[in-house]
Write a protein that holds these residues in place. Structure first.
Motif, PDB file in Angstrom:
ATOM      1  N   ASP A 277       0.956  -1.283   0.120  1.00  0.00           N
ATOM      2  CA  ASP A 277       0.000   0.104   0.148  1.00  0.00           C
ATOM      3  C   ASP A 277       0.767   1.343  -0.170  1.00  0.00           C
ATOM      4  OD1 ASP A 277      -2.239  -1.460  -0.002  1.00  0.00           O
ATOM      5  OD2 ASP A 277      -2.570  -1.305   2.219  1.00  0.00           O
ATOM      6  N   PHE A 278       2.168   1.169   0.557  1.00  0.00           N
ATOM      7  CA  PHE A 278       2.995   2.210   0.541  1.00  0.00           C
ATOM      8  C   PHE A 278       3.125   2.956  -1.161  1.00  0.00           C
ATOM      9  CE2 PHE A 278       3.435   0.999   4.922  1.00  0.00           C
ATOM     10  CZ  PHE A 278       4.056   2.162   5.560  1.00  0.00           C
ATOM     11  N   THR A 279       3.291   1.893  -1.947  1.00  0.00           N
ATOM     12  CA  THR A 279       3.195   2.452  -3.307  1.00  0.00           C
ATOM     13  C   THR A 279       2.088   2.440  -3.892  1.00  0.00           C
ATOM     14  OG1 THR A 279       3.779   0.018  -3.921  1.00  0.00           O
ATOM     15  CG2 THR A 279       5.455   1.557  -3.438  1.00  0.00           C
ATOM     16  N   ASP A 280       1.205   1.336  -3.616  1.00  0.00           N
ATOM     17  CA  ASP A 280      -0.119   1.325  -4.418  1.00  0.00           C
ATOM     18  C   ASP A 280      -1.018   2.857  -3.994  1.00  0.00           C
ATOM     19  OD1 ASP A 280       0.452  -0.819  -5.403  1.00  0.00           O
ATOM     20  OD2 ASP A 280      -1.239  -2.064  -4.289  1.00  0.00           O
ATOM     21  N   ALA A 281      -1.088   3.122  -2.730  1.00  0.00           N
ATOM     22  CA  ALA A 281      -1.628   4.420  -2.164  1.00  0.00           C
ATOM     23  C   ALA A 281      -0.974   5.859  -2.856  1.00  0.00           C
ATOM     24  CB  ALA A 281      -1.960   4.300  -0.993  1.00  0.00           C
ATOM     25  N   GLN A 282       0.314   5.697  -3.165  1.00  0.00           N
ATOM     26  CA  GLN A 282       1.147   6.614  -3.577  1.00  0.00           C
ATOM     27  C   GLN A 282       1.265   7.885  -2.681  1.00  0.00           C
ATOM     28  OE1 GLN A 282       0.345   7.822  -7.618  1.00  0.00           O
ATOM     29  NE2 GLN A 282       0.457   5.859  -8.440  1.00  0.00           N
ATOM     30  N   LEU A 283       1.471   7.584  -1.207  1.00  0.00           N
ATOM     31  CA  LEU A 283       1.657   8.355  -0.323  1.00  0.00           C
ATOM     32  C   LEU A 283       2.460   9.594  -0.854  1.00  0.00           C
ATOM     33  CD1 LEU A 283       1.856   6.110   2.487  1.00  0.00           C
ATOM     34  CD2 LEU A 283      -0.148   7.179   1.951  1.00  0.00           C
ATOM     35  N   PRO A 284       2.123  10.869  -0.233  1.00  0.00           N
ATOM     36  CA  PRO A 284       2.758  12.071  -0.954  1.00  0.00           C
ATOM     37  C   PRO A 284       4.558  12.281  -0.315  1.00  0.00           C
ATOM     38  CG  PRO A 284       1.343  12.685   0.864  1.00  0.00           C
ATOM     39  CD  PRO A 284       0.932  11.224   0.580  1.00  0.00           C
ATOM     40  N   TYR A 298      10.195   6.338   3.873  1.00  0.00           N
ATOM     41  CA  TYR A 298      10.290   4.795   3.403  1.00  0.00           C
ATOM     42  C   TYR A 298      10.881   4.606   1.915  1.00  0.00           C
ATOM     43  CZ  TYR A 298       6.007   5.835   0.899  1.00  0.00           C
ATOM     44  OH  TYR A 298       4.843   6.082   0.158  1.00  0.00           O
ATOM     45  N   GLY A 299      11.208   3.450   1.890  1.00  0.00           N
ATOM     46  CA  GLY A 299      11.565   3.176   0.414  1.00  0.00           C
ATOM     47  C   GLY A 299      11.089   1.653   0.298  1.00  0.00           C
ATOM     48  N   TYR A 300      10.275   1.352  -0.924  1.00  0.00           N
ATOM     49  CA  TYR A 300       9.884  -0.117  -1.041  1.00  0.00           C
ATOM     50  C   TYR A 300       9.499  -0.197  -2.753  1.00  0.00           C
ATOM     51  CZ  TYR A 300       6.813  -4.113  -1.244  1.00  0.00           C
ATOM     52  OH  TYR A 300       6.440  -5.196  -1.748  1.00  0.00           O
ATOM     53  N   GLY A 301       9.999  -0.959  -3.108  1.00  0.00           N
ATOM     54  CA  GLY A 301       9.660  -1.642  -4.408  1.00  0.00           C
ATOM     55  C   GLY A 301       9.873  -2.821  -4.672  1.00  0.00           C
ATOM     56  N   ASP A 302       8.767  -3.555  -5.346  1.00  0.00           N
ATOM     57  CA  ASP A 302       8.769  -5.054  -5.475  1.00  0.00           C
ATOM     58  C   ASP A 302       9.053  -5.195  -6.800  1.00  0.00           C
ATOM     59  OD1 ASP A 302       8.511  -7.640  -5.700  1.00  0.00           O
ATOM     60  OD2 ASP A 302       6.576  -7.852  -4.854  1.00  0.00           O
ATOM     61  N   TYR A 303      10.421  -5.667  -7.109  1.00  0.00           N
ATOM     62  CA  TYR A 303      11.050  -5.782  -8.386  1.00  0.00           C
ATOM     63  C   TYR A 303      11.146  -6.973  -8.847  1.00  0.00           C
ATOM     64  CZ  TYR A 303      11.366  -0.816  -7.734  1.00  0.00           C
ATOM     65  OH  TYR A 303      11.110   0.666  -7.232  1.00  0.00           O
ATOM     66  N   GLY A 304      10.541  -8.187  -8.059  1.00  0.00           N
ATOM     67  CA  GLY A 304      10.937  -9.346  -8.229  1.00  0.00           C
ATOM     68  C   GLY A 304      11.905 -10.088  -7.682  1.00  0.00           C
ATOM     69  N   GLN A 305      11.987  -9.395  -6.521  1.00  0.00           N
ATOM     70  CA  GLN A 305      13.243 -10.343  -5.516  1.00  0.00           C
ATOM     71  C   GLN A 305      12.252 -11.386  -4.737  1.00  0.00           C
ATOM     72  OE1 GLN A 305      12.042  -6.997  -5.448  1.00  0.00           O
ATOM     73  NE2 GLN A 305      13.337  -5.721  -4.182  1.00  0.00           N
ATOM     74  N   ILE A 309      11.930  -6.173   0.479  1.00  0.00           N
ATOM     75  CA  ILE A 309      12.005  -5.499   1.888  1.00  0.00           C
ATOM     76  C   ILE A 309      11.689  -4.141   1.949  1.00  0.00           C
ATOM     77  CG2 ILE A 309      13.936  -4.723   3.554  1.00  0.00           C
ATOM     78  CD1 ILE A 309      15.495  -7.386   2.778  1.00  0.00           C
ATOM     79  N   MET A 310      11.063  -3.601   2.775  1.00  0.00           N
ATOM     80  CA  MET A 310      11.047  -1.993   2.789  1.00  0.00           C
ATOM     81  C   MET A 310      11.979  -1.600   3.943  1.00  0.00           C
ATOM     82  SD  MET A 310       7.463   0.112   3.593  1.00  0.00           S
ATOM     83  CE  MET A 310       7.012  -0.570   5.110  1.00  0.00           C
ATOM     84  N   SER A 311      12.343  -0.382   3.675  1.00  0.00           N
ATOM     85  CA  SER A 311      13.295   0.102   4.495  1.00  0.00           C
ATOM     86  C   SER A 311      12.806   1.650   5.088  1.00  0.00           C
ATOM     87  CB  SER A 311      14.565   0.713   3.802  1.00  0.00           C
ATOM     88  OG  SER A 311      15.534  -0.347   3.281  1.00  0.00           O
ATOM     89  N   ILE A 312      12.705   1.733   6.325  1.00  0.00           N
ATOM     90  CA  ILE A 312      12.034   2.979   7.117  1.00  0.00           C
ATOM     91  C   ILE A 312      13.121   3.866   7.687  1.00  0.00           C
ATOM     92  CG2 ILE A 312      10.663   3.599   8.622  1.00  0.00           C
ATOM     93  CD1 ILE A 312       8.798   1.103   8.036  1.00  0.00           C
ATOM     94  N   GLN A 313      13.054   5.158   7.773  1.00  0.00           N
ATOM     95  CA  GLN A 313      14.011   5.924   8.652  1.00  0.00           C
ATOM     96  C   GLN A 313      13.304   7.157   9.040  1.00  0.00           C
ATOM     97  OE1 GLN A 313      17.661   7.580   7.133  1.00  0.00           O
ATOM     98  NE2 GLN A 313      18.527   7.002   9.006  1.00  0.00           N
ATOM     99  N   ILE A 314      13.131   7.697  10.423  1.00  0.00           N
ATOM    100  CA  ILE A 314      12.465   8.553  11.048  1.00  0.00           C
ATOM    101  C   ILE A 314      13.196   9.981  10.932  1.00  0.00           C
ATOM    102  CG2 ILE A 314      11.378   9.464  13.075  1.00  0.00           C
ATOM    103  CD1 ILE A 314       9.891   7.034  11.622  1.00  0.00           C
ATOM    104  N   THR A 315      12.905  11.056  10.441  1.00  0.00           N
ATOM    105  CA  THR A 315      13.392  12.334  10.152  1.00  0.00           C
ATOM    106  C   THR A 315      12.645  13.268  11.031  1.00  0.00           C
ATOM    107  OG1 THR A 315      14.317  11.481   7.943  1.00  0.00           O
ATOM    108  CG2 THR A 315      14.227  13.794   8.354  1.00  0.00           C
ATOM    109  N   ASN A 316      13.413  14.242  11.390  1.00  0.00           N
ATOM    110  CA  ASN A 316      12.709  15.277  11.922  1.00  0.00           C
ATOM    111  C   ASN A 316      13.234  16.681  11.237  1.00  0.00           C
ATOM    112  OD1 ASN A 316      14.973  15.851  13.066  1.00  0.00           O
ATOM    113  ND2 ASN A 316      14.321  16.164  15.257  1.00  0.00           N
ATOM    114  N   TYR A 317      12.691  17.526  11.540  1.00  0.00           N
ATOM    115  CA  TYR A 317      12.847  18.867  10.857  1.00  0.00           C
ATOM    116  C   TYR A 317      12.651  20.216  11.597  1.00  0.00           C
ATOM    117  CZ  TYR A 317       8.005  18.515   9.886  1.00  0.00           C
ATOM    118  OH  TYR A 317       6.771  18.051   9.804  1.00  0.00           O
TER     119      TYR A 317
END
Length: 367
Positions: A277-284, A298-305, A309-317
């Motif tokens: 859903d992180f890619t299907d919903a195309q979150l902004p 986040y970074g996720y892509g199902d390219y036939g692996q 795996i999805m990678s996540i990192q928390i960022t503040n600003y």
């Protein structure tokens, strides 16, 4: 809640048995042969299973569970078939499944059968469309929202129109027509749904420190309510690696007076969000969970692996020079979640991580 738990206890027990026994099993009957369409002529579902060597594991499970006898009796079905490679990718041995009591095996196999014909074009291009499997559990089907691809990537339009996910699991081959239904091939077998996010965490000893932390911050009890929630728990060894031992969690200084809630709320979303859903919903902007503390990148892509795996990192600003000059800081390590470990619950989704999301010191409140 007791009635709800009793009703789904068998499903939760089966979940534990299947994946525990599978981890101990080294036997995977069949091979990882590529799935091919059986014949140019439309055939019955039973024929398609019997005559495709890549389906031999699921074919056996259908026969032993008794579901094969339901085919060809005047009703149409949609089969969500994990091929032999899917069982290998998930680390599930066929012998482990065949060792289950028949009622438990039927519950597992029935999770892969939908009544009626569900083709890709009948699924709305959105996320978490609920359908009920023959075992009574709810499955969520999704397709990408392709509006942004129409102009940017017109050559990919047809591909995205025929992309389908079930509980976040990719369908590797869609819409294989049969006389008595339709067949879709899955990248992984589907996990059974557990009663709640909270009950799942309590059933897994490796999350005892994470549960203790949630309780200390008054965040745990909500996870047994209707939800929905998507939660990213981390195991005990990850908590300890960053100093969150049981002694520290139980101390008088590990509370909301000394740490912002973002230490744990960064990994709790108020939604039912599967990994796809992180890619299907195309979150902004490739992120979600905006708060005054920060955001989830986040970074996720199902390219036939074999093991997406999805990678996540928390960022503040911070914006010391105004809103157009924000400075972004990573306040946690890059944590990974494996698609095969994604666990559906009645009130949400559990996505296990290998690391914590936020460094405790980065959200410490200076008095």
């Amino acid at each position: 809640m007791y009635t709800l738990f009793r009703r789904y206890f068998l499903g939760g027990l089966l979940l534990l048995c299947v994946w525990l026994w599978a981890a101990c099993s080294k036997s995977n009957s069949g091979n990882g042969a590529a799935v091919t369409r059986v014949d140019a002529t439309v055939q019955p579902l039973r024929f398609m299973l019997d005559n495709n060597s890549a389906f031999s594991n699921f074919d056996t499970l259908m026969k032993v569970s008794g579901y094969m006898d339901s085919l060809g009796k005047g009703r149409s079905y949609t089969l969500l078939v994990p091929d032999n490679t899917a069982f290998i990718n998930a680390g599930i041995g066929i012998d482990s499944l065949l060792a289950l009591p028949k009622d438990s095996l039927r519950l597992f196999v029935g999770n892969h059968i939908l009544p009626g014909v569900v083709t890709t074009d009948l699924v709305p291009q959105t996320i978490t469309n609920p359908l009920t499997a023959v075992n009574g559990q709810t499955l969520y089907l999704s397709k990408p929202l392709i509006s942004s691809y129409v102009y940017q990537y017109p050559d990919l339009l047809r591909q995205y129109q025929h992309t389908l996910h079930v509980n976040g699991i990719k369908v590797t081959l869609t819409d294989q027509k049969a006389v008595d239904g339709i067949l879709h091939t899955l990248h992984f077998p589907l996990r059974l749904t557990v009663p709640s996010v909270a009950r799942y965490l309590l059933s897994q000893p490796q999350y005892s420190l994470y549960v203790a932390g949630l309780r200390k911050f008054n965040l745990f009890d909500q996870l047994d309510s209707a939800g929905p929630f998507t939660i990213f728990p981390c195991p005990n060894d990850a908590m300890i690696a960053y100093g969150m031992t049981l002694d520290r969690i139980n101390s008088d200084t590990f509370d909301l007076e000394h740490y912002t809630p973002w230490l744990f709320t960064s990994g709790i979303l108020d939604s039912r969000t599967f990994m796809s859903d992180f890619t299907d919903a195309q979150l902004p902007n490739n992120n979600t969970g905006y708060t005054r503390y920060g955001t989830m990148q986040y970074g996720y892509g199902d390219y036939g692996q074999a093991d997406p795996i999805m990678s996540i990192q928390i960022t503040n600003y911070t914006s010391p020079l105004g809103p157009n000059y924000s400075i972004y800081n990573n306040i946690g390590p890059t944590a990974n979640s494996h698609l095969k470990d994604q666990q559906p619950a009645l009130n949400g989704v559990i996505m296990p991580l290998d690391k914590i999301l936020v460094y405790p010191d980065s959200v410490y409140i200076t008095h």
